[in-house]
Design an enzyme around this catalytic site. Structure first.
Site, mmCIF file in Angstrom:
data_model
loop_
_atom_site.group_PDB
_atom_site.id
_atom_site.type_symbol
_atom_site.label_atom_id
_atom_site.label_comp_id
_atom_site.label_asym_id
_atom_site.label_seq_id
_atom_site.Cartn_x
_atom_site.Cartn_y
_atom_site.Cartn_z
ATOM 1 N N TYR A 11 0.827 -1.221 0.000
ATOM 2 C CA TYR A 11 0.000 0.000 0.000
ATOM 3 C C TYR A 11 0.865 1.277 0.000
ATOM 4 N N ILE A 12 1.636 1.478 1.043
ATOM 5 C CA ILE A 12 2.405 2.726 1.133
ATOM 6 C C ILE A 12 3.593 2.687 0.159
ATOM 7 N N LEU A 33 5.419 -10.618 -2.205
ATOM 8 C CA LEU A 33 4.001 -10.645 -2.626
ATOM 9 C C LEU A 33 3.101 -11.335 -1.602
ATOM 10 N N SER A 124 5.979 3.694 13.315
ATOM 11 C CA SER A 124 4.552 3.950 13.530
ATOM 12 C C SER A 124 4.359 4.756 14.805
ATOM 13 N N TYR A 149 3.558 -6.379 17.249
ATOM 14 C CA TYR A 149 3.773 -5.528 16.067
ATOM 15 C C TYR A 149 4.454 -4.223 16.489
ATOM 16 N N LYS A 153 8.393 -2.594 15.809
ATOM 17 C CA LYS A 153 8.749 -1.263 15.275
ATOM 18 C C LYS A 153 9.743 -0.591 16.218
ATOM 19 N N ASN A 198 -9.242 -4.541 9.855
ATOM 20 C CA ASN A 198 -9.107 -4.131 11.257
ATOM 21 C C ASN A 198 -9.188 -2.624 11.381
ATOM 22 N N ASN A 199 -8.693 -1.954 10.368
ATOM 23 C CA ASN A 199 -8.593 -0.488 10.442
ATOM 24 C C ASN A 199 -9.886 0.169 9.977
ATOM 25 N N LEU A 200 -10.056 1.399 10.422
ATOM 26 C CA LEU A 200 -11.331 2.083 10.209
ATOM 27 C C LEU A 200 -11.674 2.295 8.724
ATOM 28 N N GLY A 294 -6.938 -2.096 23.982
ATOM 29 C CA GLY A 294 -5.655 -1.581 23.494
ATOM 30 C C GLY A 294 -5.764 -0.227 22.822
HETATM 31 P P1 NAD Z 1 1.465 -3.650 3.087
HETATM 32 O O1 NAD Z 1 1.182 -4.969 3.702
HETATM 33 O O2 NAD Z 1 0.521 -3.155 2.051
HETATM 34 O O3 NAD Z 1 2.934 -3.623 2.471
HETATM 35 C C1 NAD Z 1 3.992 -4.395 3.007
HETATM 36 C C2 NAD Z 1 4.608 -5.176 1.866
HETATM 37 O O4 NAD Z 1 5.700 -5.947 2.395
HETATM 38 C C3 NAD Z 1 3.628 -6.152 1.213
HETATM 39 O O5 NAD Z 1 3.618 -5.936 -0.182
HETATM 40 C C4 NAD Z 1 4.187 -7.539 1.573
HETATM 41 O O6 NAD Z 1 3.955 -8.469 0.535
HETATM 42 C C5 NAD Z 1 5.658 -7.229 1.774
HETATM 43 N N1 NAD Z 1 6.356 -8.168 2.684
HETATM 44 C C6 NAD Z 1 5.950 -8.594 3.904
HETATM 45 N N2 NAD Z 1 6.872 -9.448 4.410
HETATM 46 C C7 NAD Z 1 7.872 -9.550 3.489
HETATM 47 C C8 NAD Z 1 9.080 -10.286 3.433
HETATM 48 N N3 NAD Z 1 9.459 -11.129 4.397
HETATM 49 N N4 NAD Z 1 9.868 -10.151 2.333
HETATM 50 C C9 NAD Z 1 9.505 -9.331 1.321
HETATM 51 N N5 NAD Z 1 8.364 -8.615 1.314
HETATM 52 C C10 NAD Z 1 7.554 -8.730 2.396
HETATM 53 O O7 NAD Z 1 1.594 -2.602 4.290
HETATM 54 P P2 NAD Z 1 1.658 -1.007 4.247
HETATM 55 O O8 NAD Z 1 0.416 -0.506 4.861
HETATM 56 O O9 NAD Z 1 2.078 -0.534 2.919
HETATM 57 O O10 NAD Z 1 2.811 -0.769 5.309
HETATM 58 C C11 NAD Z 1 4.169 -0.623 4.922
HETATM 59 C C12 NAD Z 1 5.017 -0.492 6.165
HETATM 60 O O11 NAD Z 1 4.564 0.624 6.922
HETATM 61 C C13 NAD Z 1 4.951 -1.688 7.103
HETATM 62 O O12 NAD Z 1 6.234 -1.912 7.652
HETATM 63 C C14 NAD Z 1 3.975 -1.249 8.170
HETATM 64 O O13 NAD Z 1 4.201 -1.900 9.385
HETATM 65 C C15 NAD Z 1 4.307 0.228 8.256
HETATM 66 N N6 NAD Z 1 3.185 1.029 8.793
HETATM 67 C C16 NAD Z 1 1.956 0.965 8.195
HETATM 68 C C17 NAD Z 1 0.900 1.693 8.706
HETATM 69 C C18 NAD Z 1 -0.472 1.620 8.068
HETATM 70 O O14 NAD Z 1 -1.444 2.110 8.679
HETATM 71 N N7 NAD Z 1 -0.638 1.089 6.883
HETATM 72 C C19 NAD Z 1 1.098 2.509 9.836
HETATM 73 C C20 NAD Z 1 2.359 2.568 10.418
HETATM 74 C C21 NAD Z 1 3.404 1.820 9.876
HETATM 75 C C1 UD1 Z 2 -4.274 0.703 14.609
HETATM 76 C C2 UD1 Z 2 -3.312 -0.091 15.452
HETATM 77 C C3 UD1 Z 2 -1.948 0.587 15.432
HETATM 78 C C4 UD1 Z 2 -1.461 0.751 13.989
HETATM 79 C C5 UD1 Z 2 -2.519 1.524 13.199
HETATM 80 C C6 UD1 Z 2 -2.170 1.669 11.748
HETATM 81 C C7 UD1 Z 2 -4.678 -1.212 17.168
HETATM 82 C C8 UD1 Z 2 -5.018 -1.249 18.631
HETATM 83 N N1 UD1 Z 2 -3.836 -0.213 16.804
HETATM 84 O O1 UD1 Z 2 -4.351 1.986 15.168
HETATM 85 O O2 UD1 Z 2 -1.004 -0.154 16.175
HETATM 86 O O3 UD1 Z 2 -0.234 1.454 13.968
HETATM 87 O O4 UD1 Z 2 -3.773 0.832 13.292
HETATM 88 O O5 UD1 Z 2 -2.147 0.438 11.098
HETATM 89 O O6 UD1 Z 2 -5.115 -2.034 16.379
HETATM 90 N N2 UD1 Z 2 -12.494 2.001 14.752
HETATM 91 C C9 UD1 Z 2 -13.870 1.748 14.846
HETATM 92 N N3 UD1 Z 2 -14.364 0.694 14.120
HETATM 93 C C10 UD1 Z 2 -13.596 -0.100 13.312
HETATM 94 C C11 UD1 Z 2 -12.215 0.179 13.226
HETATM 95 C C12 UD1 Z 2 -11.690 1.229 13.963
HETATM 96 O O7 UD1 Z 2 -14.582 2.436 15.561
HETATM 97 O O8 UD1 Z 2 -14.129 -1.032 12.704
HETATM 98 C C13 UD1 Z 2 -11.933 3.157 15.491
HETATM 99 C C14 UD1 Z 2 -10.830 2.800 16.478
HETATM 100 O O9 UD1 Z 2 -11.373 2.515 17.747
HETATM 101 C C15 UD1 Z 2 -10.003 4.086 16.472
HETATM 102 C C16 UD1 Z 2 -10.156 4.626 15.041
HETATM 103 O O10 UD1 Z 2 -11.348 3.999 14.530
HETATM 104 O O11 UD1 Z 2 -10.542 5.048 17.345
HETATM 105 C C17 UD1 Z 2 -8.982 4.259 14.125
HETATM 106 O O12 UD1 Z 2 -8.749 2.864 14.189
HETATM 107 P P1 UD1 Z 2 -7.651 2.134 13.258
HETATM 108 O O13 UD1 Z 2 -7.868 2.513 11.851
HETATM 109 O O14 UD1 Z 2 -7.660 0.694 13.602
HETATM 110 O O15 UD1 Z 2 -6.270 2.807 13.699
HETATM 111 P P2 UD1 Z 2 -5.563 2.934 15.138
HETATM 112 O O16 UD1 Z 2 -6.472 2.527 16.226
HETATM 113 O O17 UD1 Z 2 -4.989 4.287 15.241
#
Ligand code: NAD
Ligand code: UD1
Length: 337
Positions: A11-12, A33, A124, A149, A153, A198-200, A294
């Site tokens: 994604y990022i 992948l 993060s 997780y 980090k 899992n995320n919003l 959490g």
């Molecule tokens: P993502 O899952 O879309 O991208 C991660 C990529 O890494 C995937 O394409 C996956 O196939 C690859 N990968 C995983 N394990 C691997 C391995 N052993 N060897 C080679 N490739 C591997 O995730 P993202 O949301 O793009 O996140 C990128 C980074 O940013 C991650 O390290 C994540 O923890 C960090 N991060 C993400 C968020 C978020 O909200 N998305 C927030 C904070 C930090």
């Molecule tokens: C979550 C992770 C955090 C990670 C981040 C980005 C947890 C406890 N924390 O954070 O470690 O760095 O994602 O990947 O999982 N919410 C709802 N309904 C939903 C989903 C979320 O109400 O179905 C709420 C949550 O309670 C929160 C907000 O939306 O208040 C954002 O949630 P989310 O997108 O999961 O991000 P973080 O909680 O910040």
């Protein structure tokens, strides 16, 4: 610069590759992948007109990793590859530590062997834990993480800092992302949800597309204006632009810098839901349920350091984040995943 991007089809990573190419850098993507598809390479090419080199390699595979370094003369590495599901990390911690720690150490060893000294790492806001007052400032240091997780980090931040201390020519920027959302305006790349999100944002998007009946709002009794959790949502394209600035900064400096990437503004779950309703043009059903274990009430960034050191300021507002997110999810069925 010739830059190795691990996790570059994710994604990022994919958005960052687009911005790097747009800024004239040469990108080599390494990804196993696990959570992305090779088709992303085609889409990066469609957007930028440039096809990045791609290695389907696992960072746990030392020989495969070494081949990538043997065949390329990298000036820098941006390290995204890793697992990121908080709940899963609690259930299978060793798998998370193996991938996120052992895999990263393999990469850092290869960087050392081949003299590649510039690094940007995906950290993060989770590393602040619940220990500090908002807005979170980099100088607070590392808080108490609550899941493997987050700990992975934190450990990466510590390992990288130790390596930089041991080699004064090294340079690392540890970017602490707040909540990346949105997608490229082309609708071609974005976050493809894997299972129940899992995320919003991905969850709200699935409610908007009719895949899920309603959003579960995790608690409305927090000490926030409307009682729902507040977060600092940042457009993934802004985040990608921050990586370009960070890697260019790393190439010009030495030492370790920790930098928050967010907008500095907090939005509640209900505000996000309203913004998404505006973007998709319909009402989105929700039910308030118990708090998620959490979760913290409020999380947003102090963004001064990013502005001062990198000259980075997020441009896109919450409406644009939701519009771009909706465009991508609405286009998902046309995309070859
Ligand atoms: P993502 O899952 O879309 O991208 C991660 C990529 O890494 C995937 O394409 C996956 O196939 C690859 N990968 C995983 N394990 C691997 C391995 N052993 N060897 C080679 N490739 C591997 O995730 P993202 O949301 O793009 O996140 C990128 C980074 O940013 C991650 O390290 C994540 O923890 C960090 N991060 C993400 C968020 C978020 O909200 N998305 C927030 C904070 C930090
Ligand atoms: C979550 C992770 C955090 C990670 C981040 C980005 C947890 C406890 N924390 O954070 O470690 O760095 O994602 O990947 O999982 N919410 C709802 N309904 C939903 C989903 C979320 O109400 O179905 C709420 C949550 O309670 C929160 C907000 O939306 O208040 C954002 O949630 P989310 O997108 O999961 O991000 P973080 O909680 O910040």
């Amino acid at each position: 610069m010739k830059i190795l991007v691990t996790g570059g089809t994710g994604y990022i990573g994919s958005h960052t590759c687009v911005e790097l190419i747009g800024s004239g850098h040469e990108v080599v993507i390494l990804d196993n992948l696990y959570n992305s598809s090779e088709n992303v390479i085609d889409r990066i090419e469609t957007i930028t007109g440039v096809r990045p080199a791609f290695y389907r390699t696992d960072i746990l595979d030392k020989e495969g990793l070494e081949k990538v370094f043997q065949e390329n003369d990298f000036e820098a590495v941006i390290h995204f590859a890793g697992y990121k599901a908080v709940g899963e990390s609690v259930a299978i911690p060793l798998t998370y530590y193996e991938n996120n720690i052992s895999g990263s150490i393999n990469l850092y060893q290869m960087m050392k062997k081949y003299g590649v000294r510039n690094l940007v790492f995906s950290s993060s806001a989770t590393v602040y834990g619940d220990d500090f007052e908002v807005p979170f400032k980099e100088e607070y240091g590392l808080g108490t993480t609550t899941n493997p997780y987050g700990t992975s980090k934190k450990m990466n931040e510590m390992i990288i800092t130790d390596m930089d201390n041991a080699d004064p020519e090294r340079s690392s920027v540890l970017l602490r992302y707040f909540n990346p959302i949105g997608a490229h305006s082309s609708g071609l790349i974005g976050e493809i949800p894997n299972g129940i999100p899992n995320n919003l944002l991905p969850y709200v998007a699935q409610v908007a597309s009719g895949q899920r009946e309603y959003l579960r709002v995790f608690g409305n009794d927090y000490d926030t204006p409307d009682g729902t959790g507040v977060r600092d949502y940042v457009h993934v394209v802004d985040l990608a632009r921050a990586h370009v600035k960070a890697i260019e900064y790393a190439a010009e400096h030495t030492g370790t810098e920790v930098i928050n990437i967010g907008t500095g503004k907090g939005y509640s779950v209900m505000q996000i839901l309203k913004a998404y309703e505006k973007a998709c043009g319909k009402e989105l059903p929700y039910k308030v349920v118990d708090r998620r274990p959490g979760d913290i009430a409020v999380c947003y960034a102090d963004t001064k350091k990013a502005e001062e050191l990198l000259g980075f300021k997020a441009e896109y507002d919450i409406d644009r984040m939701c519009e771009d997110s909706y465009r991508f999810y609405a286009n998902l069925e046309n995309i070859d995943k």
